[in-house]
Design a protein around this motif. Structure first.
Motif, mmCIF file in Angstrom:
data_model
loop_
_atom_site.group_PDB
_atom_site.id
_atom_site.type_symbol
_atom_site.label_atom_id
_atom_site.label_comp_id
_atom_site.label_asym_id
_atom_site.label_seq_id
_atom_site.Cartn_x
_atom_site.Cartn_y
_atom_site.Cartn_z
ATOM 1 N N THR A 23 0.850 -1.190 0.000
ATOM 2 C CA THR A 23 0.000 0.000 0.000
ATOM 3 C C THR A 23 0.886 1.240 0.000
ATOM 4 O O THR A 23 1.934 1.264 0.636
ATOM 5 C CB THR A 23 -0.938 0.031 1.218
ATOM 6 N N GLU A 24 0.471 2.243 -0.730
ATOM 7 C CA GLU A 24 1.279 3.447 -0.904
ATOM 8 C C GLU A 24 1.312 4.303 0.360
ATOM 9 O O GLU A 24 0.406 4.241 1.210
ATOM 10 C CB GLU A 24 0.721 4.280 -2.053
ATOM 11 N N GLY A 25 2.356 5.103 0.489
ATOM 12 C CA GLY A 25 2.462 6.038 1.593
ATOM 13 C C GLY A 25 1.697 7.321 1.305
ATOM 14 O O GLY A 25 1.132 7.513 0.217
ATOM 15 N N GLU A 26 1.699 8.230 2.279
ATOM 16 C CA GLU A 26 1.061 9.521 2.043
ATOM 17 C C GLU A 26 1.889 10.305 1.018
ATOM 18 O O GLU A 26 3.109 10.116 0.908
ATOM 19 C CB GLU A 26 0.953 10.301 3.349
ATOM 20 N N PRO A 27 1.248 11.173 0.224
ATOM 21 C CA PRO A 27 1.969 11.852 -0.859
ATOM 22 C C PRO A 27 3.237 12.578 -0.419
ATOM 23 O O PRO A 27 4.246 12.545 -1.136
ATOM 24 C CB PRO A 27 0.913 12.819 -1.409
ATOM 25 N N ASP A 28 3.223 13.238 0.742
ATOM 26 C CA ASP A 28 4.410 13.981 1.170
ATOM 27 C C ASP A 28 5.607 13.065 1.410
ATOM 28 O O ASP A 28 6.749 13.535 1.433
ATOM 29 C CB ASP A 28 4.119 14.757 2.463
ATOM 30 N N SER A 29 5.364 11.761 1.578
ATOM 31 C CA SER A 29 6.472 10.847 1.849
ATOM 32 C C SER A 29 7.268 10.514 0.596
ATOM 33 O O SER A 29 8.393 10.016 0.699
ATOM 34 C CB SER A 29 5.956 9.552 2.482
ATOM 35 N N TYR A 30 6.704 10.795 -0.582
ATOM 36 C CA TYR A 30 7.420 10.442 -1.816
ATOM 37 C C TYR A 30 7.449 11.553 -2.867
ATOM 38 O O TYR A 30 8.270 11.527 -3.778
ATOM 39 C CB TYR A 30 6.809 9.187 -2.453
ATOM 40 N N ARG A 31 6.590 12.570 -2.763
ATOM 41 C CA ARG A 31 6.444 13.509 -3.875
ATOM 42 C C ARG A 31 7.524 14.590 -3.896
ATOM 43 O O ARG A 31 8.178 14.867 -2.884
ATOM 44 C CB ARG A 31 5.071 14.172 -3.821
ATOM 45 N N ASP A 32 7.691 15.174 -5.082
ATOM 46 C CA ASP A 32 8.518 16.365 -5.257
ATOM 47 C C ASP A 32 7.601 17.563 -5.095
ATOM 48 O O ASP A 32 6.745 17.824 -5.946
ATOM 49 C CB ASP A 32 9.164 16.356 -6.640
ATOM 50 N N GLY A 33 7.790 18.294 -3.997
ATOM 51 C CA GLY A 33 6.915 19.430 -3.714
ATOM 52 C C GLY A 33 7.235 20.680 -4.508
ATOM 53 O O GLY A 33 6.533 21.684 -4.395
ATOM 54 N N GLY A 34 8.311 20.658 -5.297
ATOM 55 C CA GLY A 34 8.627 21.792 -6.157
ATOM 56 C C GLY A 34 9.522 22.843 -5.547
ATOM 57 O O GLY A 34 9.993 23.742 -6.248
ATOM 58 N N VAL A 35 9.791 22.777 -4.234
ATOM 59 C CA VAL A 35 10.664 23.759 -3.591
ATOM 60 C C VAL A 35 12.116 23.347 -3.825
ATOM 61 O O VAL A 35 12.475 22.187 -3.640
ATOM 62 C CB VAL A 35 10.364 23.861 -2.081
ATOM 63 N N ARG A 36 12.935 24.291 -4.241
ATOM 64 C CA ARG A 36 14.343 24.003 -4.464
ATOM 65 C C ARG A 36 15.140 24.274 -3.183
ATOM 66 O O ARG A 36 14.633 24.860 -2.232
ATOM 67 C CB ARG A 36 14.885 24.826 -5.630
ATOM 68 N N ILE A 37 16.385 23.835 -3.152
ATOM 69 C CA ILE A 37 17.218 23.985 -1.959
ATOM 70 C C ILE A 37 17.214 25.451 -1.525
ATOM 71 O O ILE A 37 17.466 26.349 -2.327
ATOM 72 C CB ILE A 37 18.639 23.490 -2.243
ATOM 73 N N LEU A 38 16.928 25.691 -0.248
ATOM 74 C CA LEU A 38 16.651 27.048 0.231
ATOM 75 C C LEU A 38 17.900 27.889 0.441
ATOM 76 O O LEU A 38 17.878 29.109 0.241
ATOM 77 C CB LEU A 38 15.866 26.981 1.553
ATOM 78 N N ASP A 39 18.999 27.279 0.842
ATOM 79 C CA ASP A 39 20.169 28.066 1.221
ATOM 80 C C ASP A 39 21.434 27.260 1.014
ATOM 81 O O ASP A 39 21.390 26.100 0.594
ATOM 82 C CB ASP A 39 20.059 28.537 2.681
ATOM 83 N N GLY A 40 22.572 27.892 1.309
ATOM 84 C CA GLY A 40 23.840 27.210 1.139
ATOM 85 C C GLY A 40 24.386 27.369 -0.275
ATOM 86 O O GLY A 40 23.763 28.006 -1.136
ATOM 87 N N PRO A 41 25.542 26.798 -0.559
ATOM 88 C CA PRO A 41 26.183 26.975 -1.867
ATOM 89 C C PRO A 41 25.374 26.385 -3.020
ATOM 90 O O PRO A 41 25.577 26.771 -4.173
ATOM 91 C CB PRO A 41 27.524 26.257 -1.702
#
Length: 388
Positions: A213-231
């Motif tokens: 059985t599949e997990g909840e969507p947040d456990s596998y999906r790409d939410g579209g936010v890119r890396i927030l900080d750092g190099p």
């Protein structure tokens, strides 16, 4: 605890509870934890910590079991046995440092140790009726069992959800169940041999079931936010819950199969000190076809206290449903580029296009030979050789 039932029956009950803490054999983590130039890299309270947890998982489990037997007539007895257990576990993954692109620093400023939290429930029970009539010993029974493996991820994050990411996720469940029905008959016949001829015959029906059985969507999906900080700010992060991305809808499956089988077993002392046995089994799977297997056994005791024995047999084992239909998806980075990695069931078009072949059954030939010695009343020695 045991209860008497009607003066000639018994019900035995048992229970168990166990709580075992985790063990940890990790050494201090001496790697750089923060981006270059961050003063926290030299803070003794933040560097050189034991960040990992390597060893036994933290587990807590309990179970109840029963065993029942009650005569219902002079020649028949009803029986049953089984039990149920529940285990909760927590196992650690690898520590994600603060400088890691898998870390949402707005949530875990000092890095984090993700946990896989599991709940395993297991149940099985057998009920049957057995007895003897006209010299035949008979046993008819039914058996059902079910195992459920539930996955949660804790103290984690999904980088592609940014600062809004949850820290706990339901990642999916594996389920297996099995039902069998059996009929077994046995009787001894005097046919002029040194000992009676023992005959056993029987049949079995079995059904196996397997689910993901599949997990909840947040456990596998790409939410579209890119890396927030750092190099690497603005770059692509790894989608899904860290340590264990959930099973996706494309991984979910429900499968089953059944098979029927019959057997016969003959054994007798054909002449003085020579025991021979012959057995055969015919089985039909609805997905792997039919098979016939057999076994021949012999034991010769030329003098009291010394015997030689041997056996020749064939075997058959169909792949389990989990081997045939397991599927999982994850994202790996190669030189900064994300790649989806998936375990495909072998019967899917993609797997076959990549060269996969349908799984086949395991067929075996088994040989054994041995000796048994009883030189003294209180001493016995055996030695056997096996080749499969």
């Amino acid at each position: 605890y045991a209860l008497a039932i009607g003066g000639d029956g018994v019900l035995q009950l048992a229970g168990e509870y166990r709580n075992r803490g985790f063990t940890n054999r990790s050494a201090p983590d001496l790697r750089q934890q923060y981006f270059a130039g961050d003063p926290r890299n030299s803070d003794p309270s933040l560097s050189g910590r034991i960040n990992h947890r390597q060893g036994d998982a933290d587990t807590e489990d309990g179970g109840v079991f029963f065993n029942l037997a009650k005569p219902v007539s002079e020649a028949a007895e009803v029986y049953g046995f089984g039990g149920a257990t529940l285990r909760r576990g927590e196992a650690a993954g690898f520590f994600r440092r603060a400088l890691d692109d898998r870390t949402v620093r707005a949530i875990h400023p000092n890095g984090f140790l993700p946990m896989i939290a599991t709940k395993i429930s297991d149940f099985s029970g057998v009920t049957g009726l057995r007895g003897e009539r006209a010299g035949w010993r008979w046993d008819v029974s039914a058996n059902y069992g079910r195992n459920l493996f539930h996955f949660d991820v804790k103290n984690s994050n999904n980088v592609t959800l940014g600062a809004a990411s949850p820290t706990e996720f339901y990642a999916g469940t594996l389920i297996f169940d099995q039902f069998t029905g059996n009929l077994d008959l046995a009787k001894s016949f005097a046919i002029g041999l040194t000992s009676p001829l023992n005959i056993a015959v029987g049949g079995e029906f079995r059904r196996d079931g397997y689910r993901i059985t599949e997990g909840e969507p947040d456990s596998y999906r790409d939410g579209g936010v890119r890396i927030l900080d750092g190099p690497n700010a603005g770059g692509q992060g790894a989608p899904g819950a860290q340590v264990f991305p959930g099973f996706r809808p494309t991984d979910a499956t429900r499968q089953n199969r059944n098979n029927v089988a019959g057997y016969i077993d003959l054994e007798a002392q054909v002449v003085q000190r020579v025991l021979l046995g012959v057995a055969g089994r015919v089985e039909h799977y609805n997905d792997f076809g039919s098979t016939t297997d057999g076994k021949i056994t012999a034991r010769f005791e030329p003098v009291p206290g010394f015997a030689v024995r041997g056996a020749v047999a064939t075997g058959f084992k169909a792949p389990s449903l989990g081997q045939s239909f397991f599927s999982a998806t994850s994202t790996n980075f190669v030189n900064g580029v994300p790649f989806e990695n998936r375990t495909f069931p072998v019967n899917t078009p993609v797997a076959q296009a990549l060269g996969a072949r349908e799984l086949t059954a395991e067929k075996s030939e088994n040989y054994s030979f041995g000796v048994a010695l009883n030189p003294l009343k209180s001493l016995s020695i055996t030695a056997d050789y096996y080749q499969i």
